[in-house]
Motif scaffolding. Structure first.
Motif, PDB file in Angstrom:
ATOM      1  N   ARG A 123       1.732   6.799  -7.094  1.00 13.19           N
ATOM      2  CA  ARG A 123       0.854   6.863  -8.276  1.00 13.19           C
ATOM      3  C   ARG A 123      -0.216   5.771  -8.271  1.00 13.19           C
ATOM      4  O   ARG A 123      -1.073   5.749  -9.143  1.00 13.19           O
ATOM      5  CB  ARG A 123       1.675   6.725  -9.554  1.00 13.19           C
ATOM      6  CG  ARG A 123       2.444   7.961  -9.930  1.00 13.19           C
ATOM      7  CD  ARG A 123       3.092   7.799 -11.286  1.00 13.19           C
ATOM      8  NE  ARG A 123       2.107   7.595 -12.341  1.00 13.19           N
ATOM      9  CZ  ARG A 123       2.432   7.185 -13.570  1.00 13.19           C
ATOM     10  NH1 ARG A 123       3.683   6.935 -13.892  1.00 13.19           N
ATOM     11  NH2 ARG A 123       1.490   7.017 -14.476  1.00 13.19           N
ATOM     12  N   ALA A 124      -0.140   4.852  -7.319  1.00 11.50           N
ATOM     13  CA  ALA A 124      -1.088   3.728  -7.282  1.00 11.50           C
ATOM     14  C   ALA A 124      -2.508   4.241  -7.066  1.00 11.50           C
ATOM     15  O   ALA A 124      -2.722   5.257  -6.401  1.00 11.50           O
ATOM     16  CB  ALA A 124      -0.704   2.751  -6.179  1.00 11.50           C
ATOM     17  N   ALA A 139       3.659  -3.607  -5.855  1.00 15.20           N
ATOM     18  CA  ALA A 139       4.322  -2.474  -6.500  1.00 15.20           C
ATOM     19  C   ALA A 139       4.715  -2.812  -7.939  1.00 15.20           C
ATOM     20  O   ALA A 139       4.586  -1.968  -8.834  1.00 15.20           O
ATOM     21  CB  ALA A 139       5.547  -2.052  -5.698  1.00 15.20           C
ATOM     22  N   GLN A 157       1.633  -2.582 -10.014  1.00 15.52           N
ATOM     23  CA  GLN A 157       1.291  -1.169 -10.213  1.00 15.52           C
ATOM     24  C   GLN A 157       2.229  -0.513 -11.221  1.00 15.52           C
ATOM     25  O   GLN A 157       1.793   0.251 -12.071  1.00 15.52           O
ATOM     26  CB  GLN A 157       1.335  -0.417  -8.878  1.00 15.52           C
ATOM     27  CG  GLN A 157       0.238  -0.795  -7.921  1.00 15.52           C
ATOM     28  CD  GLN A 157      -1.129  -0.448  -8.465  1.00 15.52           C
ATOM     29  OE1 GLN A 157      -1.373   0.655  -8.940  1.00 15.52           O
ATOM     30  NE2 GLN A 157      -2.047  -1.397  -8.418  1.00 15.52           N
ATOM     31  N   ARG A 158       3.526  -0.827 -11.124  1.00 12.65           N
ATOM     32  CA  ARG A 158       4.513  -0.267 -12.053  1.00 12.65           C
ATOM     33  C   ARG A 158       4.176  -0.670 -13.486  1.00 12.65           C
ATOM     34  O   ARG A 158       4.205   0.168 -14.393  1.00 12.65           O
ATOM     35  CB  ARG A 158       5.922  -0.726 -11.700  1.00 12.65           C
ATOM     36  CG  ARG A 158       6.994  -0.183 -12.645  1.00 12.65           C
ATOM     37  CD  ARG A 158       8.391  -0.648 -12.294  1.00 12.65           C
ATOM     38  NE  ARG A 158       8.839  -0.014 -11.063  1.00 12.65           N
ATOM     39  CZ  ARG A 158       9.124  -0.665  -9.941  1.00 12.65           C
ATOM     40  NH1 ARG A 158       9.022  -1.983  -9.889  1.00 12.65           N
ATOM     41  NH2 ARG A 158       9.529  -0.017  -8.882  1.00 12.65           N
ATOM     42  N   GLN A 213       1.170   1.275 -14.631  1.00 11.93           N
ATOM     43  CA  GLN A 213       1.528   2.677 -14.865  1.00 11.93           C
ATOM     44  C   GLN A 213       2.322   2.842 -16.149  1.00 11.93           C
ATOM     45  O   GLN A 213       2.108   3.785 -16.912  1.00 11.93           O
ATOM     46  CB  GLN A 213       2.313   3.221 -13.669  1.00 11.93           C
ATOM     47  CG  GLN A 213       1.479   3.357 -12.425  1.00 11.93           C
ATOM     48  CD  GLN A 213       2.296   3.573 -11.173  1.00 11.93           C
ATOM     49  OE1 GLN A 213       3.500   3.794 -11.222  1.00 11.93           O
ATOM     50  NE2 GLN A 213       1.646   3.481 -10.017  1.00 11.93           N
ATOM     51  N   LEU A 236       4.226   3.635  -5.593  1.00 14.33           N
ATOM     52  CA  LEU A 236       3.115   3.615  -4.634  1.00 14.33           C
ATOM     53  C   LEU A 236       2.367   4.941  -4.634  1.00 14.33           C
ATOM     54  O   LEU A 236       1.146   4.964  -4.470  1.00 14.33           O
ATOM     55  CB  LEU A 236       3.622   3.290  -3.230  1.00 14.33           C
ATOM     56  CG  LEU A 236       4.154   1.882  -2.994  1.00 14.33           C
ATOM     57  CD1 LEU A 236       4.654   1.725  -1.559  1.00 14.33           C
ATOM     58  CD2 LEU A 236       3.120   0.824  -3.331  1.00 14.33           C
ATOM     59  N   ALA A 278      -6.863   0.491  -4.708  1.00 15.02           N
ATOM     60  CA  ALA A 278      -5.905  -0.615  -4.729  1.00 15.02           C
ATOM     61  C   ALA A 278      -4.916  -0.510  -3.571  1.00 15.02           C
ATOM     62  O   ALA A 278      -4.641  -1.503  -2.884  1.00 15.02           O
ATOM     63  CB  ALA A 278      -5.161  -0.641  -6.062  1.00 15.02           C
ATOM     64  N   ILE A 279      -4.385   0.676  -3.334  1.00 15.33           N
ATOM     65  CA  ILE A 279      -3.380   0.822  -2.269  1.00 15.33           C
ATOM     66  C   ILE A 279      -4.035   0.694  -0.892  1.00 15.33           C
ATOM     67  O   ILE A 279      -3.434   0.133   0.025  1.00 15.33           O
ATOM     68  CB  ILE A 279      -2.574   2.127  -2.422  1.00 15.33           C
ATOM     69  CG1 ILE A 279      -1.305   2.043  -1.564  1.00 15.33           C
ATOM     70  CG2 ILE A 279      -3.391   3.351  -2.098  1.00 15.33           C
ATOM     71  CD1 ILE A 279      -0.280   3.099  -1.880  1.00 15.33           C
ATOM     72  N   GLU A 314      -4.536  -3.056  -0.286  1.00 14.72           N
ATOM     73  CA  GLU A 314      -3.259  -3.719   0.012  1.00 14.72           C
ATOM     74  C   GLU A 314      -2.806  -3.398   1.435  1.00 14.72           C
ATOM     75  O   GLU A 314      -2.339  -4.276   2.159  1.00 14.72           O
ATOM     76  CB  GLU A 314      -2.200  -3.290  -1.000  1.00 14.72           C
ATOM     77  CG  GLU A 314      -0.952  -4.116  -0.962  1.00 14.72           C
ATOM     78  CD  GLU A 314      -1.160  -5.572  -1.366  1.00 14.72           C
ATOM     79  OE1 GLU A 314      -0.297  -6.390  -0.981  1.00 14.72           O
ATOM     80  OE2 GLU A 314      -2.138  -5.902  -2.046  1.00 14.72           O
TER      81      GLU A 314
END
Length: 145
Positions: free
Chosen positions: A18-19, A117, A120-121, A124, A16, A23-24, A27
């Motif tokens: 690094r999101a 998450a 996002q992972r 990333q 989170l 986007a974060i 959400e």
């Protein structure tokens, strides 16, 4: 004192952190109405020491200080707290992270937050892989005689 060091969701918090900011935030905005009252305990910027490990000797040292934004929230109706810390001055991004963490701790929209998450992972990891691929392309092998 709020202590996140023993939480099993530390890996999720790293994702989170690094999101992407938009986007974060989106959400967190989607989850926020289901959380009820949100009490802000802390929202601030500050400096933290950046720990590093010497790759040769394995000793730890502090490389310097890093500016961070930190947010700490509580959901009084559920008796849980959420925490967020990101590099830079973006307090809204840190607050969004704390809201998602609190929702996860309360079990509110947990499946949605974990799915976010996970996405996002994956993004990333793909970005990291591409970065390493570009770096590898610059490697020079030199023969020594």
């Amino acid at each position: 004192m709020f202590d996140r060091t023993t939480d099993p969701d530390d890996a999720l918090l790293s994702v989170l952190a690094r999101a992407g900011a938009e986007a974060i935030r989106a959400e967190a905005e989607a989850v926020l109405p289901q959380l009820g009252e949100v009490e802000v305990i802390r929202s601030r910027t500050g400096l933290v020491m950046l720990p590093m490990r010497d790759p040769v000797q394995g000793t730890e040292f502090h490389l310097g200080e890093v500016l961070v934004a930190e947010a700490h929230v509580r959901l009084p109706e559920h008796g849980v707290e959420g925490y967020g810390m990101v590099t830079g001055r973006d307090l809204e991004r840190a607050m969004a992270m704390a809201v998602l963490d609190a929702g996860l701790q309360a079990g509110i929209e947990a499946a949605r937050i974990r799915a976010f998450a996970d996405a996002q992972r994956a993004a990333q990891q793909a970005e990291d892989h591409e970065t390493l691929r570009r770096i590898e392309a610059t490697r020079v092998d030199m023969e020594t005689f």
